[in-house]
Motif scaffolding. Structure first.
Motif, PDB file in Angstrom:
ATOM      1  N   VAL A  15       0.859  -1.182   0.000  1.00 50.15           N
ATOM      2  CA  VAL A  15       0.000   0.000   0.000  1.00 50.15           C
ATOM      3  C   VAL A  15       0.896   1.232   0.000  1.00 50.15           C
ATOM      4  O   VAL A  15       1.993   1.230   0.558  1.00 50.15           O
ATOM      5  N   TYR A  16       0.420   2.276  -0.662  1.00 49.71           N
ATOM      6  CA  TYR A  16       1.147   3.539  -0.703  1.00 49.71           C
ATOM      7  C   TYR A  16       0.427   4.548   0.185  1.00 49.71           C
ATOM      8  O   TYR A  16      -0.792   4.506   0.335  1.00 49.71           O
ATOM      9  N   ARG A  17       1.219   5.471   0.735  1.00 46.93           N
ATOM     10  CA  ARG A  17       0.679   6.509   1.593  1.00 46.93           C
ATOM     11  C   ARG A  17       1.016   7.887   1.029  1.00 46.93           C
ATOM     12  O   ARG A  17       1.913   7.995   0.185  1.00 46.93           O
ATOM     13  N   GLY A  18       0.299   8.892   1.502  1.00 46.26           N
ATOM     14  CA  GLY A  18       0.542  10.243   1.025  1.00 46.26           C
ATOM     15  C   GLY A  18       2.003  10.626   1.145  1.00 46.26           C
ATOM     16  O   GLY A  18       2.617  10.434   2.192  1.00 46.26           O
ATOM     17  N   GLY A  19       2.567  11.174   0.075  1.00 41.11           N
ATOM     18  CA  GLY A  19       3.968  11.572   0.054  1.00 41.11           C
ATOM     19  C   GLY A  19       4.921  10.495  -0.415  1.00 41.11           C
ATOM     20  O   GLY A  19       6.097  10.787  -0.654  1.00 41.11           O
ATOM     21  N   ASP A  20       4.446   9.234  -0.550  1.00 39.98           N
ATOM     22  CA  ASP A  20       5.320   8.146  -0.999  1.00 39.98           C
ATOM     23  C   ASP A  20       5.714   8.312  -2.458  1.00 39.98           C
ATOM     24  O   ASP A  20       4.988   8.923  -3.261  1.00 39.98           O
ATOM     25  N   PHE A  21       6.854   7.716  -2.801  1.00 42.31           N
ATOM     26  CA  PHE A  21       7.273   7.622  -4.196  1.00 42.31           C
ATOM     27  C   PHE A  21       6.726   6.339  -4.805  1.00 42.31           C
ATOM     28  O   PHE A  21       6.711   5.285  -4.157  1.00 42.31           O
ATOM     29  N   VAL A  22       6.254   6.448  -6.029  1.00 42.36           N
ATOM     30  CA  VAL A  22       5.785   5.291  -6.785  1.00 42.36           C
ATOM     31  C   VAL A  22       6.838   5.025  -7.866  1.00 42.36           C
ATOM     32  O   VAL A  22       6.971   5.785  -8.825  1.00 42.36           O
ATOM     33  N   GLU A  23       7.595   3.952  -7.681  1.00 41.48           N
ATOM     34  CA  GLU A  23       8.695   3.626  -8.587  1.00 41.48           C
ATOM     35  C   GLU A  23       8.452   2.279  -9.250  1.00 41.48           C
ATOM     36  O   GLU A  23       7.839   1.387  -8.663  1.00 41.48           O
ATOM     37  N   GLY A  24       8.929   2.144 -10.473  1.00 41.45           N
ATOM     38  CA  GLY A  24       8.773   0.877 -11.176  1.00 41.45           C
ATOM     39  C   GLY A  24       9.383   0.935 -12.555  1.00 41.45           C
ATOM     40  O   GLY A  24      10.214   1.809 -12.864  1.00 41.45           O
ATOM     41  N   THR A  25       8.936   0.006 -13.399  1.00 41.37           N
ATOM     42  CA  THR A  25       9.486  -0.127 -14.744  1.00 41.37           C
ATOM     43  C   THR A  25       8.355  -0.268 -15.756  1.00 41.37           C
ATOM     44  O   THR A  25       7.436  -1.072 -15.549  1.00 41.37           O
ATOM     45  N   LEU A  26       8.403   0.539 -16.799  1.00 39.20           N
ATOM     46  CA  LEU A  26       7.529   0.339 -17.950  1.00 39.20           C
ATOM     47  C   LEU A  26       8.270  -0.550 -18.938  1.00 39.20           C
ATOM     48  O   LEU A  26       9.376  -0.225 -19.383  1.00 39.20           O
ATOM     49  N   LYS A  27       7.659  -1.681 -19.264  1.00 38.38           N
ATOM     50  CA  LYS A  27       8.272  -2.636 -20.185  1.00 38.38           C
ATOM     51  C   LYS A  27       7.288  -2.922 -21.314  1.00 38.38           C
ATOM     52  O   LYS A  27       6.159  -3.326 -21.057  1.00 38.38           O
ATOM     53  N   TYR A  28       7.714  -2.662 -22.538  1.00 34.03           N
ATOM     54  CA  TYR A  28       6.846  -2.999 -23.661  1.00 34.03           C
ATOM     55  C   TYR A  28       7.682  -3.585 -24.804  1.00 34.03           C
ATOM     56  O   TYR A  28       8.899  -3.367 -24.901  1.00 34.03           O
ATOM     57  N   SER A  29       7.006  -4.344 -25.633  1.00 36.39           N
ATOM     58  CA  SER A  29       7.691  -5.034 -26.726  1.00 36.39           C
ATOM     59  C   SER A  29       6.867  -4.929 -27.997  1.00 36.39           C
ATOM     60  O   SER A  29       5.636  -4.858 -27.968  1.00 36.39           O
ATOM     61  N   LEU A  30       7.576  -4.941 -29.141  1.00 37.48           N
ATOM     62  CA  LEU A  30       6.972  -4.933 -30.471  1.00 37.48           C
ATOM     63  C   LEU A  30       7.539  -6.083 -31.277  1.00 37.48           C
ATOM     64  O   LEU A  30       8.750  -6.329 -31.240  1.00 37.48           O
ATOM     65  N   ASP A  31       6.689  -6.778 -32.024  1.00 37.13           N
ATOM     66  CA  ASP A  31       7.183  -7.832 -32.915  1.00 37.13           C
ATOM     67  C   ASP A  31       7.173  -7.386 -34.369  1.00 37.13           C
ATOM     68  O   ASP A  31       7.449  -8.172 -35.278  1.00 37.13           O
ATOM     69  N   GLU A  32       6.847  -6.090 -34.586  1.00 33.12           N
ATOM     70  CA  GLU A  32       6.884  -5.497 -35.917  1.00 33.12           C
ATOM     71  C   GLU A  32       7.032  -3.996 -35.753  1.00 33.12           C
ATOM     72  O   GLU A  32       6.681  -3.439 -34.697  1.00 33.12           O
ATOM     73  N   PRO A  33       7.547  -3.289 -36.743  1.00 36.70           N
ATOM     74  CA  PRO A  33       7.667  -1.824 -36.625  1.00 36.70           C
ATOM     75  C   PRO A  33       6.292  -1.193 -36.449  1.00 36.70           C
ATOM     76  O   PRO A  33       5.324  -1.588 -37.085  1.00 36.70           O
ATOM     77  N   MET A  34       6.210  -0.188 -35.555  1.00 35.00           N
ATOM     78  CA  MET A  34       4.958   0.513 -35.315  1.00 35.00           C
ATOM     79  C   MET A  34       5.213   2.006 -35.260  1.00 35.00           C
ATOM     80  O   MET A  34       6.238   2.458 -34.724  1.00 35.00           O
ATOM     81  N   LEU A  35       4.274   2.770 -35.847  1.00 38.59           N
ATOM     82  CA  LEU A  35       4.364   4.218 -35.862  1.00 38.59           C
ATOM     83  C   LEU A  35       3.545   4.787 -34.710  1.00 38.59           C
ATOM     84  O   LEU A  35       2.357   4.491 -34.578  1.00 38.59           O
ATOM     85  N   TYR A  90      11.787   1.279 -19.384  1.00 41.23           N
ATOM     86  CA  TYR A  90      12.008   2.625 -18.875  1.00 41.23           C
ATOM     87  C   TYR A  90      11.695   2.643 -17.378  1.00 41.23           C
ATOM     88  O   TYR A  90      10.633   2.175 -16.958  1.00 41.23           O
ATOM     89  N   GLN A  91      12.609   3.169 -16.606  1.00 46.09           N
ATOM     90  CA  GLN A  91      12.377   3.329 -15.177  1.00 46.09           C
ATOM     91  C   GLN A  91      11.564   4.598 -14.930  1.00 46.09           C
ATOM     92  O   GLN A  91      11.755   5.608 -15.609  1.00 46.09           O
ATOM     93  N   PHE A  92      10.650   4.530 -13.965  1.00 43.56           N
ATOM     94  CA  PHE A  92       9.868   5.724 -13.638  1.00 43.56           C
ATOM     95  C   PHE A  92       9.828   5.921 -12.129  1.00 43.56           C
ATOM     96  O   PHE A  92       9.999   4.991 -11.341  1.00 43.56           O
ATOM     97  N   LYS A  93       9.580   7.179 -11.759  1.00 43.64           N
ATOM     98  CA  LYS A  93       9.476   7.542 -10.347  1.00 43.64           C
ATOM     99  C   LYS A  93       8.542   8.738 -10.231  1.00 43.64           C
ATOM    100  O   LYS A  93       8.830   9.815 -10.764  1.00 43.64           O
ATOM    101  N   PHE A  94       7.419   8.558  -9.561  1.00 46.18           N
ATOM    102  CA  PHE A  94       6.465   9.618  -9.298  1.00 46.18           C
ATOM    103  C   PHE A  94       6.317   9.774  -7.782  1.00 46.18           C
ATOM    104  O   PHE A  94       6.640   8.869  -7.026  1.00 46.18           O
ATOM    105  N   GLN A  95       5.793  10.916  -7.369  1.00 39.29           N
ATOM    106  CA  GLN A  95       5.525  11.122  -5.942  1.00 39.29           C
ATOM    107  C   GLN A  95       4.062  11.500  -5.739  1.00 39.29           C
ATOM    108  O   GLN A  95       3.527  12.373  -6.420  1.00 39.29           O
ATOM    109  N   LEU A  96       3.424  10.839  -4.776  1.00 39.82           N
ATOM    110  CA  LEU A  96       2.051  11.156  -4.410  1.00 39.82           C
ATOM    111  C   LEU A  96       2.011  12.422  -3.553  1.00 39.82           C
ATOM    112  O   LEU A  96       2.935  12.679  -2.781  1.00 39.82           O
ATOM    113  N   PRO A  97       0.950  13.219  -3.664  1.00 39.24           N
ATOM    114  CA  PRO A  97       0.789  14.354  -2.748  1.00 39.24           C
ATOM    115  C   PRO A  97       0.690  13.869  -1.300  1.00 39.24           C
ATOM    116  O   PRO A  97       0.262  12.739  -1.039  1.00 39.24           O
ATOM    117  N   LYS A  98       1.054  14.725  -0.378  1.00 43.19           N
ATOM    118  CA  LYS A  98       0.978  14.339   1.035  1.00 43.19           C
ATOM    119  C   LYS A  98      -0.457  14.168   1.509  1.00 43.19           C
ATOM    120  O   LYS A  98      -0.750  13.302   2.330  1.00 43.19           O
TER     121      LYS A  98
END
Length: 309
Positions: A15-35, A90-98
């Motif tokens: 569980v996350y609480r006010g003011g916590d950082f939300v960190e993780g990884t966005l991972k996506y894959s393509l098996d063909e070129p995409m615009l 891609y690594q990401f890091k967001f912060q929740l409001p307090k």
């Protein structure tokens, strides 16, 4: 297969609480070129309630309330371009409001927080959206000091009535953690000449839904297993009883939102025989996590001032 996407969060974060950082990884894959026109990652927190009510003429009217608590954006790809087949991370890091409300879901209202990935593809209505929801506990503000003494005086309407019935209730805690018991000390002083046939205590859940234009819908329910009754007293006597009002692990007060409130009330009712009317008193209690952080208290006060402007 085309586009495959995962939003990965650390498994240790229950569980996350006010003011916590939300960190993780966005991972996506393509098996063909995409615009793609663009690719973004968001931390989103929103509240929404919706309900309908019937009028006297059998027509119905709908009400909606919406509010945004957080919207943080991370740009993965800003300009139109072709992405080649591969696996991308891609690594990401967001912060929740307090100060924010606790996550909530029922048939009328939802307060939710999500990490959202948006892949904008050329063309109308061709964007692809992936999201994962995160549970959030918001901080709570005390309503009353503790311990606290409150009560009422009831004078039965009777030709034979000699005086009032006084009820004094002492409550040990006005803010509690979920599952904790509320201890009440109830003292009745009966000088009325009319018997008190009983005292009933209970914990009441009061949920108020609020539309954008201020219309409210209120729902009040007894908390399961919280009703306790004590058999009455003589016509002229002083009696003291101590009772425990249970809470449950899944109960929590909701504050800091414009679309709803969830409050808990301890009610004490003095029962009198017919034709006399019973007398009741109620006291709000806060159930959840109370933060001792003085800086957080200041942030709450600033948020309340902003909401009044």
């Amino acid at each position: 297969m085309g586009l495959q996407c995962q939003i990965l969060l650390p498994p240790k974060e229950e569980v996350y609480r006010g003011g916590d950082f939300v960190e993780g990884t966005l991972k996506y894959s393509l098996d063909e070129p995409m615009l793609f026109n663009s690719i973004f990652l968001f931390l989103s927190g929103r509240g929404e309630c919706y309900w309908t009510e019937s009028d006297d003429d059998n027509s119905s009217k709908s009400y909606r309330g919406t509010e945004e608590y957080v919207s943080e954006k991370m740009t993965i790809q800003a300009l139109k371009g072709t992405v080649e087949p591969s696996v991308y991370e891609y690594q990401f890091k967001f912060q929740l409001p307090k100060v924010l409300p606790t996550s909530f879901h029922d048939t009328i209202c939802t307060i939710s927080y999500k990490v959202v990935a948006e892949f904008h593809i050329p063309g109308i209505f061709k964007s692809k959206v992936f999201d994962t929801e995160i549970p959030v506990y918001g901080p709570l503000k005390r309503v009353h000091p503790q311990p606290l003494i409150f009560g009422l005086t009831k004078t039965p309407f009777s030709l034979t009535s000699k005086g009032p019935v006084d009820l004094k209730v002492e409550i040990d805690k006005t803010y509690l953690t979920p599952g904790e018991k509320i201890t009440l000390k109830c003292t009745t002083t009966n000088n009325s000449g009319v018997p008190v046939t009983g005292i009933i205590t209970r914990l009441v859940n009061k949920t108020t839904y609020i539309s954008d234009f201020g219309h409210k819908r209120i729902r009040t329910d007894n908390v399961d297993g919280s009703v306790w009754e004590w058999v009455g007293t003589d016509k002229n006597s002083v009696n003291t009883v101590i009772c425990d009002v249970p809470t449950q692990p899944n109960l929590f007060t909701i504050q800091h939102t414009k679309v709803m409130t969830r409050d808990y009330l301890v009610t004490v009712t003095v029962k009198l025989p017919f034709p006399h009317v019973n007398a009741s008193v109620e006291l709000p209690v806060v159930i959840g996590e109370i933060s001792p952080d003085s800086g957080l208290d200041m942030a709450m006060e600033e948020k309340e001032k902003d909401e009044l402007v």
